[in-house]
Design a protein around this motif. Structure first.
Motif, PDB file in Angstrom:
ATOM      1  N   SER A 168     -36.002   5.095  -0.286  1.00  0.00           N
ATOM      2  CA  SER A 168     -34.655   5.657  -0.277  1.00  0.00           C
ATOM      3  C   SER A 168     -34.172   5.903   1.152  1.00  0.00           C
ATOM      4  O   SER A 168     -32.995   5.720   1.457  1.00  0.00           O
ATOM      5  CB  SER A 168     -34.625   6.971  -1.072  1.00  0.00           C
ATOM      6  N   GLY A 193     -28.220   2.374  -6.041  1.00  0.00           N
ATOM      7  CA  GLY A 193     -29.039   3.324  -5.306  1.00  0.00           C
ATOM      8  C   GLY A 193     -30.099   3.989  -6.159  1.00  0.00           C
ATOM      9  O   GLY A 193     -31.051   4.579  -5.624  1.00  0.00           O
ATOM     10  N   SER A 218     -20.569   0.376  -0.134  1.00  0.00           N
ATOM     11  CA  SER A 218     -21.889   0.567   0.464  1.00  0.00           C
ATOM     12  C   SER A 218     -22.177   2.040   0.725  1.00  0.00           C
ATOM     13  O   SER A 218     -23.313   2.495   0.607  1.00  0.00           O
ATOM     14  CB  SER A 218     -21.986  -0.230   1.767  1.00  0.00           C
ATOM     15  N   ILE A 259     -25.381   4.247  -0.543  1.00  0.00           N
ATOM     16  CA  ILE A 259     -26.194   5.083   0.346  1.00  0.00           C
ATOM     17  C   ILE A 259     -26.285   6.505  -0.182  1.00  0.00           C
ATOM     18  O   ILE A 259     -27.374   7.106  -0.240  1.00  0.00           O
ATOM     19  CB  ILE A 259     -25.600   5.080   1.764  1.00  0.00           C
ATOM     20  N   GLN A 266     -29.685   8.411  -1.416  1.00  0.00           N
ATOM     21  CA  GLN A 266     -30.218   9.635  -0.835  1.00  0.00           C
ATOM     22  C   GLN A 266     -30.376  10.742  -1.874  1.00  0.00           C
ATOM     23  O   GLN A 266     -31.311  11.535  -1.805  1.00  0.00           O
ATOM     24  CB  GLN A 266     -29.314  10.103   0.303  1.00  0.00           C
ATOM     25  N   GLY A 274     -28.495   0.511   4.483  1.00  0.00           N
ATOM     26  CA  GLY A 274     -27.194   0.598   3.841  1.00  0.00           C
ATOM     27  C   GLY A 274     -26.042   0.668   4.826  1.00  0.00           C
ATOM     28  O   GLY A 274     -24.896   0.381   4.478  1.00  0.00           O
ATOM     29  N   VAL A 275     -26.346   1.058   6.073  1.00  0.00           N
ATOM     30  CA  VAL A 275     -25.298   1.054   7.089  1.00  0.00           C
ATOM     31  C   VAL A 275     -24.848  -0.376   7.381  1.00  0.00           C
ATOM     32  O   VAL A 275     -23.685  -0.623   7.691  1.00  0.00           O
ATOM     33  CB  VAL A 275     -25.798   1.747   8.375  1.00  0.00           C
ATOM     34  N   MET A 296     -33.105   2.722   2.545  1.00  0.00           N
ATOM     35  CA  MET A 296     -31.801   2.348   2.005  1.00  0.00           C
ATOM     36  C   MET A 296     -30.678   3.013   2.801  1.00  0.00           C
ATOM     37  O   MET A 296     -29.606   2.432   2.975  1.00  0.00           O
ATOM     38  CB  MET A 296     -31.704   2.737   0.530  1.00  0.00           C
ATOM     39  N   LEU A 297     -30.924   4.226   3.292  1.00  0.00           N
ATOM     40  CA  LEU A 297     -29.920   4.894   4.124  1.00  0.00           C
ATOM     41  C   LEU A 297     -29.659   4.083   5.387  1.00  0.00           C
ATOM     42  O   LEU A 297     -28.509   3.868   5.777  1.00  0.00           O
ATOM     43  CB  LEU A 297     -30.395   6.298   4.487  1.00  0.00           C
TER      44      LEU A 297
END
Length: 473
Positions: free
Chosen positions: A202, A390, A324, A328, A332, A209-210, A205-206
Protein backbone atom coordinates in the motif's frame (compact mmCIF):
# COMPACT_ATOMS: atom_id res chain seq x y z
CA UNK A 1 1.08 -22.31 4.45
CA UNK A 2 1.79 -18.59 4.52
CA UNK A 3 3.67 -17.11 7.40
CA UNK A 4 2.29 -14.71 9.96
CA UNK A 5 2.70 -10.95 9.68
CA UNK A 6 5.91 -9.09 10.37
CA UNK A 7 9.15 -8.18 8.69
CA UNK A 8 12.02 -10.59 8.24
CA UNK A 9 13.83 -8.82 11.04
CA UNK A 10 11.00 -9.54 13.43
CA UNK A 11 10.74 -13.18 12.39
CA UNK A 12 14.45 -13.69 12.93
CA UNK A 13 14.21 -12.12 16.38
CA UNK A 14 16.66 -9.45 15.27
CA UNK A 15 15.81 -6.11 16.89
CA UNK A 16 14.90 -3.59 14.21
CA UNK A 17 16.90 -0.83 15.89
CA UNK A 18 20.31 -2.52 15.75
CA UNK A 19 22.53 -0.75 13.22
CA UNK A 20 23.79 -2.92 10.37
CA UNK A 21 27.33 -3.18 11.67
CA UNK A 22 26.85 -2.45 15.33
CA UNK A 23 27.99 -4.93 17.98
CA UNK A 24 25.23 -6.04 20.25
CA UNK A 25 26.18 -6.23 23.92
CA UNK A 26 26.12 -9.70 25.29
CA UNK A 27 26.98 -11.43 21.99
CA UNK A 28 30.25 -12.64 20.57
CA UNK A 29 30.83 -9.29 18.91
CA UNK A 30 29.92 -10.43 15.40
CA UNK A 31 28.13 -7.86 13.26
CA UNK A 32 24.38 -8.24 13.15
CA UNK A 33 22.69 -7.70 9.79
CA UNK A 34 18.93 -7.30 10.01
CA UNK A 35 16.68 -8.46 7.18
CA UNK A 36 14.00 -5.83 7.58
CA UNK A 37 14.05 -2.28 6.26
CA UNK A 38 17.69 -1.73 7.12
CA UNK A 39 18.77 -4.98 5.55
CA UNK A 40 17.84 -3.85 2.06
CA UNK A 41 20.95 -1.75 1.76
CA UNK A 42 23.14 -3.48 4.35
CA UNK A 43 23.28 -6.83 2.52
CA UNK A 44 26.04 -5.37 0.33
CA UNK A 45 29.26 -5.74 2.36
CA UNK A 46 30.76 -2.80 0.48
CA UNK A 47 27.99 -0.46 1.57
CA UNK A 48 28.89 2.24 4.10
CA UNK A 49 28.34 1.03 7.62
CA UNK A 50 27.57 3.22 10.64
CA UNK A 51 29.20 2.23 13.93
CA UNK A 52 28.51 3.70 17.33
CA UNK A 53 31.31 5.52 19.19
CA UNK A 54 32.72 3.68 22.15
CA UNK A 55 30.97 4.48 25.39
CA UNK A 56 27.80 5.80 23.77
CA UNK A 57 24.94 5.36 26.28
CA UNK A 58 22.41 2.65 25.52
CA UNK A 59 19.41 4.98 24.89
CA UNK A 60 21.50 7.21 22.64
CA UNK A 61 22.73 4.17 20.69
CA UNK A 62 19.17 2.94 20.26
CA UNK A 63 17.97 6.37 19.15
CA UNK A 64 20.75 6.81 16.60
CA UNK A 65 20.21 3.31 15.26
CA UNK A 66 16.46 3.87 14.99
CA UNK A 67 17.05 7.03 12.95
CA UNK A 68 19.46 5.19 10.67
CA UNK A 69 16.92 2.41 10.19
CA UNK A 70 14.18 4.91 9.33
CA UNK A 71 16.44 6.67 6.83
CA UNK A 72 17.42 3.38 5.21
CA UNK A 73 13.83 2.15 5.12
CA UNK A 74 12.68 5.39 3.51
CA UNK A 75 15.42 5.11 0.89
CA UNK A 76 14.44 1.54 0.03
CA UNK A 77 10.79 2.59 -0.20
CA UNK A 78 11.63 5.45 -2.57
CA UNK A 79 13.81 3.26 -4.81
CA UNK A 80 11.22 0.49 -5.02
CA UNK A 81 8.51 3.09 -5.52
CA UNK A 82 10.47 4.50 -8.44
CA UNK A 83 10.74 1.06 -10.01
CA UNK A 84 7.01 0.39 -9.67
CA UNK A 85 6.29 3.88 -11.03
CA UNK A 86 8.16 3.14 -14.27
CA UNK A 87 5.28 1.23 -15.98
CA UNK A 88 2.65 3.96 -15.41
CA UNK A 89 5.19 6.55 -16.53
CA UNK A 90 5.86 4.58 -19.71
CA UNK A 91 2.16 4.11 -20.41
CA UNK A 92 0.37 7.17 -19.05
CA UNK A 93 2.71 9.95 -20.15
CA UNK A 94 2.08 8.74 -23.68
CA UNK A 95 -1.73 8.65 -23.43
CA UNK A 96 -2.52 12.31 -24.26
CA UNK A 97 -0.41 11.92 -27.42
CA UNK A 98 -2.34 8.98 -28.90
CA UNK A 99 -4.53 11.10 -31.20
CA UNK A 100 -1.46 13.11 -32.26
CA UNK A 101 0.52 9.93 -32.99
CA UNK A 102 -2.40 8.69 -35.10
CA UNK A 103 -2.22 11.82 -37.24
CA UNK A 104 1.59 12.04 -37.34
CA UNK A 105 2.17 8.46 -38.50
CA UNK A 106 -0.98 8.34 -40.68
CA UNK A 107 -2.17 5.17 -38.98
CA UNK A 108 -5.64 4.17 -37.73
CA UNK A 109 -6.42 4.44 -34.01
CA UNK A 110 -6.57 0.64 -33.64
CA UNK A 111 -2.99 0.39 -34.95
CA UNK A 112 -1.69 3.09 -32.63
CA UNK A 113 -3.39 1.38 -29.69
CA UNK A 114 -1.12 -1.56 -30.47
CA UNK A 115 1.78 0.57 -29.25
CA UNK A 116 0.18 0.28 -25.82
CA UNK A 117 -0.49 -3.42 -26.29
CA UNK A 118 3.09 -4.08 -27.41
CA UNK A 119 4.57 -2.34 -24.38
CA UNK A 120 2.20 -4.19 -22.08
CA UNK A 121 2.89 -7.57 -23.70
CA UNK A 122 6.63 -6.92 -23.44
CA UNK A 123 6.33 -6.16 -19.74
CA UNK A 124 4.37 -9.40 -19.30
CA UNK A 125 6.78 -11.68 -21.19
CA UNK A 126 9.87 -10.00 -19.79
CA UNK A 127 8.81 -10.82 -16.25
CA UNK A 128 8.78 -14.54 -17.04
CA UNK A 129 12.47 -14.26 -17.90
CA UNK A 130 13.66 -11.74 -15.31
CA UNK A 131 11.80 -13.28 -12.36
CA UNK A 132 13.59 -16.66 -12.44
CA UNK A 133 16.86 -14.88 -13.30
CA UNK A 134 16.56 -12.85 -10.09
CA UNK A 135 15.97 -16.04 -8.08
CA UNK A 136 19.17 -17.51 -9.52
CA UNK A 137 21.57 -14.55 -9.80
CA UNK A 138 20.12 -12.14 -7.27
CA UNK A 139 18.05 -9.01 -7.69
CA UNK A 140 20.64 -6.38 -8.53
CA UNK A 141 22.37 -7.60 -11.74
CA UNK A 142 19.22 -8.45 -13.77
CA UNK A 143 17.65 -5.17 -12.65
CA UNK A 144 20.56 -3.03 -13.81
CA UNK A 145 20.77 -4.86 -17.14
CA UNK A 146 17.05 -4.37 -17.75
CA UNK A 147 17.23 -0.67 -16.91
CA UNK A 148 20.05 -0.05 -19.40
CA UNK A 149 18.14 -1.76 -22.21
CA UNK A 150 15.00 0.18 -21.26
CA UNK A 151 16.84 3.49 -21.66
CA UNK A 152 18.18 2.52 -25.10
CA UNK A 153 14.79 1.25 -26.35
CA UNK A 154 12.99 4.38 -25.15
CA UNK A 155 15.49 6.63 -26.89
CA UNK A 156 14.95 4.73 -30.15
CA UNK A 157 11.15 5.10 -29.78
CA UNK A 158 11.63 8.87 -30.05
CA UNK A 159 13.14 8.35 -33.52
CA UNK A 160 10.67 5.77 -34.91
CA UNK A 161 9.50 6.93 -38.39
CA UNK A 162 6.60 4.47 -38.80
CA UNK A 163 3.91 2.90 -36.65
CA UNK A 164 5.39 -0.55 -37.20
CA UNK A 165 8.81 0.44 -35.89
CA UNK A 166 7.24 2.28 -32.96
CA UNK A 167 5.28 -0.85 -32.04
CA UNK A 168 8.45 -2.95 -32.25
CA UNK A 169 10.52 -0.68 -30.03
CA UNK A 170 7.65 -0.30 -27.56
CA UNK A 171 7.73 -4.09 -27.27
CA UNK A 172 11.46 -3.96 -26.49
CA UNK A 173 10.85 -1.13 -24.05
CA UNK A 174 8.30 -3.27 -22.24
CA UNK A 175 10.55 -6.35 -22.21
CA UNK A 176 13.34 -4.36 -20.54
CA UNK A 177 11.06 -2.39 -18.22
CA UNK A 178 9.73 -5.67 -16.82
CA UNK A 179 12.87 -5.94 -14.69
CA UNK A 180 11.82 -3.06 -12.47
CA UNK A 181 8.31 -4.40 -11.96
CA UNK A 182 9.11 -8.00 -11.07
CA UNK A 183 12.23 -7.34 -9.01
CA UNK A 184 10.59 -4.59 -6.94
CA UNK A 185 7.89 -7.08 -5.85
CA UNK A 186 10.52 -9.76 -5.19
CA UNK A 187 12.54 -7.38 -3.01
CA UNK A 188 9.42 -6.64 -0.95
CA UNK A 189 8.95 -10.40 -0.49
CA UNK A 190 12.62 -10.72 0.53
CA UNK A 191 12.09 -8.18 3.29
CA UNK A 192 8.53 -8.65 4.57
CA UNK A 193 5.83 -11.19 5.38
CA UNK A 194 2.14 -11.15 6.14
CA UNK A 195 0.44 -7.95 7.23
CA UNK A 196 3.66 -5.93 6.96
CA UNK A 197 3.97 -6.96 3.33
CA UNK A 198 0.40 -5.84 2.60
CA UNK A 199 1.11 -2.50 4.28
CA UNK A 200 4.30 -2.06 2.29
CA UNK A 201 2.46 -2.72 -0.97
CA UNK A 202 0.00 0.00 0.00
CA UNK A 203 2.92 2.35 0.69
CA UNK A 204 4.38 1.55 -2.72
CA UNK A 205 1.00 2.35 -4.22
CA UNK A 206 1.22 5.82 -2.65
CA UNK A 207 4.56 6.43 -4.36
CA UNK A 208 3.85 4.74 -7.67
CA UNK A 209 0.38 6.28 -7.66
CA UNK A 210 1.94 9.71 -8.06
CA UNK A 211 3.18 8.62 -11.49
CA UNK A 212 -0.30 8.27 -13.08
CA UNK A 213 -1.16 11.70 -11.69
CA UNK A 214 1.87 13.55 -13.00
CA UNK A 215 2.52 11.47 -16.13
CA UNK A 216 -0.47 12.65 -18.23
CA UNK A 217 0.04 16.17 -16.91
CA UNK A 218 3.67 16.10 -18.01
CA UNK A 219 2.65 14.52 -21.31
CA UNK A 220 0.04 17.21 -21.93
CA UNK A 221 2.52 19.98 -21.15
CA UNK A 222 5.22 18.41 -23.33
CA UNK A 223 2.73 18.41 -26.21
CA UNK A 224 2.32 22.16 -25.77
CA UNK A 225 6.00 22.80 -26.57
CA UNK A 226 6.91 19.88 -28.84
CA UNK A 227 5.40 16.83 -30.51
CA UNK A 228 4.84 13.31 -29.21
CA UNK A 229 8.49 12.36 -29.72
CA UNK A 230 9.46 14.71 -26.91
CA UNK A 231 7.55 12.46 -24.51
CA UNK A 232 9.97 9.62 -25.21
CA UNK A 233 12.90 11.98 -24.71
CA UNK A 234 11.56 12.78 -21.23
CA UNK A 235 11.05 9.06 -20.52
CA UNK A 236 14.65 8.40 -21.57
CA UNK A 237 15.89 10.98 -19.06
CA UNK A 238 13.72 9.43 -16.31
CA UNK A 239 15.14 5.99 -17.12
CA UNK A 240 18.72 7.26 -16.90
CA UNK A 241 18.10 8.86 -13.49
CA UNK A 242 16.40 5.74 -12.11
CA UNK A 243 19.22 3.51 -13.40
CA UNK A 244 21.80 5.63 -11.59
CA UNK A 245 19.72 5.59 -8.38
CA UNK A 246 19.43 1.79 -8.47
CA UNK A 247 23.15 1.40 -9.19
CA UNK A 248 24.15 3.62 -6.27
CA UNK A 249 21.61 2.84 -3.55
CA UNK A 250 19.82 -0.48 -4.05
CA UNK A 251 22.03 -3.34 -2.92
CA UNK A 252 21.39 -7.06 -3.01
CA UNK A 253 18.48 -8.41 -0.89
CA UNK A 254 18.71 -12.12 -1.81
CA UNK A 255 21.64 -13.82 -0.05
CA UNK A 256 23.59 -16.37 -2.15
CA UNK A 257 22.46 -19.18 0.15
CA UNK A 258 18.82 -18.52 -0.76
CA UNK A 259 19.30 -18.50 -4.53
CA UNK A 260 18.20 -21.23 -6.91
CA UNK A 261 21.01 -22.97 -8.76
CA UNK A 262 19.02 -24.83 -11.41
CA UNK A 263 18.56 -23.85 -15.03
CA UNK A 264 15.50 -23.34 -17.22
CA UNK A 265 14.00 -26.71 -16.31
CA UNK A 266 14.23 -25.89 -12.60
CA UNK A 267 12.54 -22.53 -13.17
CA UNK A 268 9.74 -24.20 -15.13
CA UNK A 269 9.24 -26.77 -12.38
CA UNK A 270 9.03 -23.98 -9.81
CA UNK A 271 6.42 -22.11 -11.83
CA UNK A 272 4.46 -25.30 -12.44
CA UNK A 273 4.42 -25.93 -8.70
CA UNK A 274 3.16 -22.41 -8.04
CA UNK A 275 0.38 -22.77 -10.60
CA UNK A 276 -0.63 -26.08 -9.00
CA UNK A 277 -1.49 -24.12 -5.85
CA UNK A 278 -5.19 -23.41 -6.43
CA UNK A 279 -5.31 -20.51 -3.99
CA UNK A 280 -2.21 -18.82 -5.44
CA UNK A 281 -3.62 -19.23 -8.94
CA UNK A 282 -6.95 -17.80 -7.81
CA UNK A 283 -5.37 -14.63 -6.45
CA UNK A 284 -3.12 -14.38 -9.50
CA UNK A 285 -5.97 -14.59 -12.02
CA UNK A 286 -8.31 -12.39 -9.97
CA UNK A 287 -5.60 -9.74 -9.77
CA UNK A 288 -4.94 -10.05 -13.50
CA UNK A 289 -8.59 -9.60 -14.37
CA UNK A 290 -8.85 -6.57 -12.08
CA UNK A 291 -5.83 -5.15 -13.86
CA UNK A 292 -7.58 -5.77 -17.19
CA UNK A 293 -10.47 -3.60 -15.96
CA UNK A 294 -7.94 -0.90 -15.16
CA UNK A 295 -6.13 -1.22 -18.47
CA UNK A 296 -9.37 -1.13 -20.46
CA UNK A 297 -9.85 2.29 -18.90
CA UNK A 298 -6.24 3.33 -19.59
CA UNK A 299 -6.40 2.25 -23.22
CA UNK A 300 -9.84 3.67 -24.08
CA UNK A 301 -10.06 6.80 -21.93
CA UNK A 302 -7.99 9.09 -24.20
CA UNK A 303 -10.46 8.51 -27.04
CA UNK A 304 -13.57 8.36 -24.82
CA UNK A 305 -12.80 11.59 -22.96
CA UNK A 306 -11.25 13.56 -25.82
CA UNK A 307 -12.99 12.28 -28.95
CA UNK A 308 -16.48 11.39 -27.65
CA UNK A 309 -16.89 14.04 -24.94
CA UNK A 310 -14.69 16.71 -26.55
CA UNK A 311 -12.28 17.32 -23.69
CA UNK A 312 -8.84 18.83 -24.33
CA UNK A 313 -5.62 16.88 -23.63
CA UNK A 314 -5.11 19.03 -20.55
CA UNK A 315 -8.65 18.28 -19.26
CA UNK A 316 -8.11 14.60 -19.88
CA UNK A 317 -4.84 14.77 -17.96
CA UNK A 318 -6.55 16.46 -15.00
CA UNK A 319 -9.34 13.87 -14.90
CA UNK A 320 -6.82 11.04 -15.15
CA UNK A 321 -4.84 12.55 -12.30
CA UNK A 322 -7.97 12.91 -10.17
CA UNK A 323 -8.76 9.23 -10.65
CA UNK A 324 -5.23 8.33 -9.63
CA UNK A 325 -5.62 10.43 -6.47
CA UNK A 326 -8.69 8.36 -5.62
CA UNK A 327 -6.68 5.17 -6.05
CA UNK A 328 -3.91 6.52 -3.80
CA UNK A 329 -6.29 7.63 -1.05
CA UNK A 330 -8.13 4.31 -0.96
CA UNK A 331 -4.82 2.44 -1.08
CA UNK A 332 -3.62 4.33 1.98
CA UNK A 333 -6.90 3.66 3.79
CA UNK A 334 -6.28 0.00 3.01
CA UNK A 335 -2.71 0.03 4.34
CA UNK A 336 -3.10 2.36 7.33
CA UNK A 337 -6.60 1.62 8.60
CA UNK A 338 -7.92 -1.70 7.27
CA UNK A 339 -4.91 -4.04 7.12
CA UNK A 340 -4.39 -5.59 10.55
CA UNK A 341 -7.97 -4.88 11.62
CA UNK A 342 -10.03 -6.59 8.93
CA UNK A 343 -9.29 -9.78 7.00
CA UNK A 344 -7.47 -9.09 3.74
CA UNK A 345 -9.97 -11.34 1.98
CA UNK A 346 -12.90 -9.27 3.24
CA UNK A 347 -11.28 -6.05 2.07
CA UNK A 348 -10.44 -7.63 -1.28
CA UNK A 349 -13.98 -8.93 -1.72
CA UNK A 350 -15.44 -5.52 -0.98
CA UNK A 351 -13.09 -3.88 -3.47
CA UNK A 352 -14.03 -6.33 -6.22
CA UNK A 353 -17.74 -5.77 -5.51
CA UNK A 354 -17.34 -2.00 -5.89
CA UNK A 355 -15.46 -2.49 -9.16
CA UNK A 356 -18.33 -4.62 -10.51
CA UNK A 357 -20.94 -2.03 -9.52
CA UNK A 358 -18.97 0.83 -11.08
CA UNK A 359 -18.41 -1.12 -14.30
CA UNK A 360 -22.12 -1.99 -14.58
CA UNK A 361 -23.04 1.67 -14.04
CA UNK A 362 -20.65 2.73 -16.80
CA UNK A 363 -22.13 0.14 -19.16
CA UNK A 364 -25.67 1.37 -18.49
CA UNK A 365 -24.60 4.98 -19.11
CA UNK A 366 -22.78 4.19 -22.35
CA UNK A 367 -25.76 2.17 -23.61
CA UNK A 368 -28.01 5.19 -23.08
CA UNK A 369 -30.22 3.59 -20.43
CA UNK A 370 -30.21 6.90 -18.52
CA UNK A 371 -30.52 8.99 -21.66
CA UNK A 372 -27.71 11.09 -23.05
CA UNK A 373 -25.21 11.67 -20.27
CA UNK A 374 -22.35 14.13 -20.30
CA UNK A 375 -18.75 13.85 -19.22
CA UNK A 376 -19.37 14.34 -15.49
CA UNK A 377 -21.39 11.14 -14.79
CA UNK A 378 -18.98 9.01 -16.82
CA UNK A 379 -16.01 10.61 -15.07
CA UNK A 380 -17.65 9.91 -11.69
CA UNK A 381 -18.11 6.25 -12.57
CA UNK A 382 -14.48 5.97 -13.68
CA UNK A 383 -13.36 7.65 -10.44
CA UNK A 384 -15.18 5.07 -8.30
CA UNK A 385 -13.81 2.22 -10.41
CA UNK A 386 -10.23 3.48 -10.20
CA UNK A 387 -10.46 4.18 -6.46
CA UNK A 388 -11.62 0.62 -5.73
CA UNK A 389 -8.40 -0.66 -7.33
CA UNK A 390 -6.68 0.58 -4.17
CA UNK A 391 -8.38 -2.28 -2.31
CA UNK A 392 -7.97 -4.96 -4.98
CA UNK A 393 -4.42 -4.70 -6.33
CA UNK A 394 -2.26 -4.59 -3.17
CA UNK A 395 -4.25 -7.33 -1.44
CA UNK A 396 -4.20 -9.81 -4.34
CA UNK A 397 -0.42 -9.39 -4.56
CA UNK A 398 0.08 -9.74 -0.81
CA UNK A 399 -2.17 -12.78 -0.45
CA UNK A 400 -0.50 -14.57 -3.36
CA UNK A 401 3.09 -13.78 -2.33
CA UNK A 402 2.47 -14.87 1.26
CA UNK A 403 2.29 -18.43 -0.07
CA UNK A 404 5.56 -18.28 -2.03
CA UNK A 405 8.49 -17.43 0.24
CA UNK A 406 10.65 -20.05 -1.51
CA UNK A 407 10.44 -18.48 -5.00
CA UNK A 408 9.55 -14.80 -4.74
CA UNK A 409 11.04 -13.93 -8.14
CA UNK A 410 9.16 -16.63 -10.02
CA UNK A 411 5.93 -15.90 -8.15
CA UNK A 412 6.28 -12.19 -8.85
CA UNK A 413 6.89 -12.99 -12.51
CA UNK A 414 3.71 -15.06 -12.73
CA UNK A 415 1.68 -12.35 -11.00
CA UNK A 416 2.98 -9.65 -13.28
CA UNK A 417 2.81 -11.71 -16.46
CA UNK A 418 -0.79 -12.76 -15.92
CA UNK A 419 -1.82 -9.15 -15.23
CA UNK A 420 -0.06 -7.72 -18.25
CA UNK A 421 -1.09 -10.48 -20.65
CA UNK A 422 -4.75 -10.23 -19.67
CA UNK A 423 -4.47 -6.45 -19.95
CA UNK A 424 -2.83 -6.76 -23.37
CA UNK A 425 -5.77 -8.87 -24.58
CA UNK A 426 -8.28 -6.36 -23.21
CA UNK A 427 -6.57 -3.35 -24.80
CA UNK A 428 -7.51 -3.85 -28.47
CA UNK A 429 -11.03 -5.00 -27.59
CA UNK A 430 -12.00 -1.58 -26.25
CA UNK A 431 -11.53 -0.04 -29.71
CA UNK A 432 -13.18 -2.79 -31.71
CA UNK A 433 -16.24 -0.62 -32.53
CA UNK A 434 -14.24 2.48 -33.46
CA UNK A 435 -13.62 5.81 -31.74
CA UNK A 436 -17.24 6.97 -31.49
CA UNK A 437 -18.56 4.71 -28.73
CA UNK A 438 -17.51 3.80 -25.19
CA UNK A 439 -19.68 0.66 -25.03
CA UNK A 440 -16.80 -1.80 -25.77
CA UNK A 441 -14.76 -0.32 -22.90
CA UNK A 442 -17.64 -0.79 -20.47
CA UNK A 443 -18.40 -4.32 -21.71
CA UNK A 444 -14.78 -5.41 -21.26
CA UNK A 445 -14.75 -3.92 -17.76
CA UNK A 446 -17.97 -5.68 -16.69
CA UNK A 447 -16.88 -9.08 -18.06
CA UNK A 448 -13.42 -8.90 -16.48
CA UNK A 449 -14.76 -7.64 -13.12
CA UNK A 450 -17.32 -10.44 -12.89
CA UNK A 451 -14.68 -13.01 -13.86
CA UNK A 452 -12.37 -11.66 -11.12
CA UNK A 453 -15.10 -12.13 -8.53
CA UNK A 454 -15.67 -15.67 -9.80
CA UNK A 455 -11.98 -16.57 -9.46
CA UNK A 456 -11.84 -15.10 -5.97
CA UNK A 457 -14.88 -17.05 -4.80
CA UNK A 458 -14.34 -20.41 -6.50
CA UNK A 459 -10.55 -20.71 -6.52
CA UNK A 460 -9.47 -18.80 -3.41
CA UNK A 461 -12.54 -19.88 -1.39
CA UNK A 462 -11.84 -17.39 1.40
CA UNK A 463 -14.56 -18.75 3.68
CA UNK A 464 -12.66 -22.06 3.96
CA UNK A 465 -9.47 -20.35 5.12
CA UNK A 466 -10.91 -17.73 7.46
CA UNK A 467 -8.77 -17.50 10.58
CA UNK A 468 -6.10 -19.83 9.20
CA UNK A 469 -4.05 -17.80 6.68
CA UNK A 470 -1.90 -14.83 7.58
CA UNK A 471 -4.29 -12.50 5.84
CA UNK A 472 -7.22 -13.44 8.07
CA UNK A 473 -6.74 -11.48 11.25
Amino acid sequence: MPESGGSRAQRADVPGDIPPSGNCPGTDGAPVVPHGDAGALAVDPAAPQATAPAGLPGPALAGAAAKATRRTGLLVTLVLGGLTALPPLSMDMYLPALPAVTDSLSAPASTIQLTLTACLAGMALGQLVVGPMSDRWGRRTPLLLGMVVYVLATAICALAPTAGLLIGFRLLQGLAGAAGIVIARAVVRDLYDGVEMARFFSTLMLISGVAPIVAPLIGGQVLRITDWRGIFVVLTAVGIVLTLVVWKWLHETLPPADRHTGGVSDALRTMRGLLADRVFTGYMVAGGLAFAVLFAYISASPFVVQEIYGASPQTFSLLFGLNSIGLIIVGQINGKLLVGRISLDKVLGFGLAVIVLAAVALLLMTLGVFGEVGLFPVAAGLFVLMSAMGLAMPNTNAQALMRTKHAAGSASALLGTSSFLIGAVASPLVGIAGEDTAVPMAVVQVVCALAAVGCFLFLCRPWQRAGKDAGAL
